[in-house]
Write an enzyme that holds these catalytic residues in place. Sequence first.
Site, PDB file in Angstrom:
ATOM      1  N   GLN A 131       0.813  -1.214   0.000  1.00  0.00           N
ATOM      2  CA  GLN A 131       0.000   0.000   0.000  1.00  0.00           C
ATOM      3  C   GLN A 131       0.848   1.266   0.000  1.00  0.00           C
ATOM      4  OE1 GLN A 131      -2.077  -0.667   3.615  1.00  0.00           O
ATOM      5  NE2 GLN A 131      -3.607  -2.044   2.737  1.00  0.00           N
ATOM      6  N   CYS A 132       2.122   1.155  -0.414  1.00  0.00           N
ATOM      7  CA  CYS A 132       3.030   2.286  -0.259  1.00  0.00           C
ATOM      8  C   CYS A 132       2.540   3.541  -0.975  1.00  0.00           C
ATOM      9  CB  CYS A 132       4.429   1.917  -0.733  1.00  0.00           C
ATOM     10  SG  CYS A 132       4.488   1.233  -2.406  1.00  0.00           S
ATOM     11  N   GLY A 133       1.977   3.374  -2.182  1.00  0.00           N
ATOM     12  CA  GLY A 133       1.508   4.538  -2.914  1.00  0.00           C
ATOM     13  C   GLY A 133       0.318   5.206  -2.261  1.00  0.00           C
TER      14      GLY A 133
END
EC number: 3.4.11.-
Length: 351
Positions: A131-133
């Site tokens: 879920q980094c973005g």
Amino acid sequence: MTSPCSPPLKPPISPPKTPVPQASSIPSPPLPPSPLDFSALPSPPWSQQTPVPPPLPLPPPPAATGPAPRHVFGLEKSQLLKEAFDKAGPVPKGREDVKRLLKLHKDRFRGDLRWILFCADLPSLIQEGPQCGLVALWMAGTLLSPPSGVPLERLIRVATERGYTAQGEMFSVADMGRLAQEVLGCQAKLLSGGLGGPNRDLVLQHLVTGHPLLIPYDEDFNHEPCQRKGHKAHWAVSAGVLLGVRAVPSLGYTEDPELPGLFHPVLGTPCQPPSLPEEGSPGAVYLLSKQGKSWHYQLWDYDQVRESNLQLTDFSPSRATDGRVYVVPVGGVRAGLCGQALLLTPQDCSH
């Protein structure tokens, strides 16, 4: 100068997505249990002989002491995150964390330059899964939709409904821009062709004014930018920049009492914009960034970020064989991420 990605100047409005690898579907996560509806519970039996006394009042909530709790998405589901949360010390405030970082890296700064720090305060959020973005967008959203942005769960839900992601991953800067415009109600400008050349001045002026920048890059073991051909593709948000200049403008800046040679713009006072360091001047520009695997700011050399961003060309072989579905645009990682970044500004901003 040509880049290995050569992305189009304008991304397609609605690029079709290609799931990678093959899998039938991803089950939707279970919905959280609904709060109890006390009005629907059966009433206790009533009798004239044994009246039911009224319930005792609830005790007052404990007084809030200490810092506010940290944002950790998925803490209730992840034992690993729980253990890390319990062992971690308190998260320093933004300016304290930046000051710690600058003291730690002061030997990296060229002594022939004066340094000006521009930095907006970003909260921290630890990601769960790929879920980094979306976590980077959530952090940026606190500057675009104050006071606290929008819930991460909403970003995930809308991104999934629009077909931008299957499980939190974002392999398209164009899709990230569309999501930001829809959910945060902000302006989104997609940069292509890399962070050098004319884009460099756009990025630096954007950060000097206090607006966030979303950057895809390859993540090294210490979360810093590296070059792995996109196999370690990750997202960060920058909301600050450290500029090395020959002379500090006379209007609107004050020298740091603890770090001689470091200057800050005086809040509430008009300040003269500094001359931007020339491109090709080594060690003169650093980005202050955060990403979803650390509580703390990180300080990255601008050229290191530019080079990492410019070589995002391939999908990770380990992801391609992990049995999961990922939404990747037509043209792959090269078309979706390579040499691209996103400038975000509030809707009512003329910058």
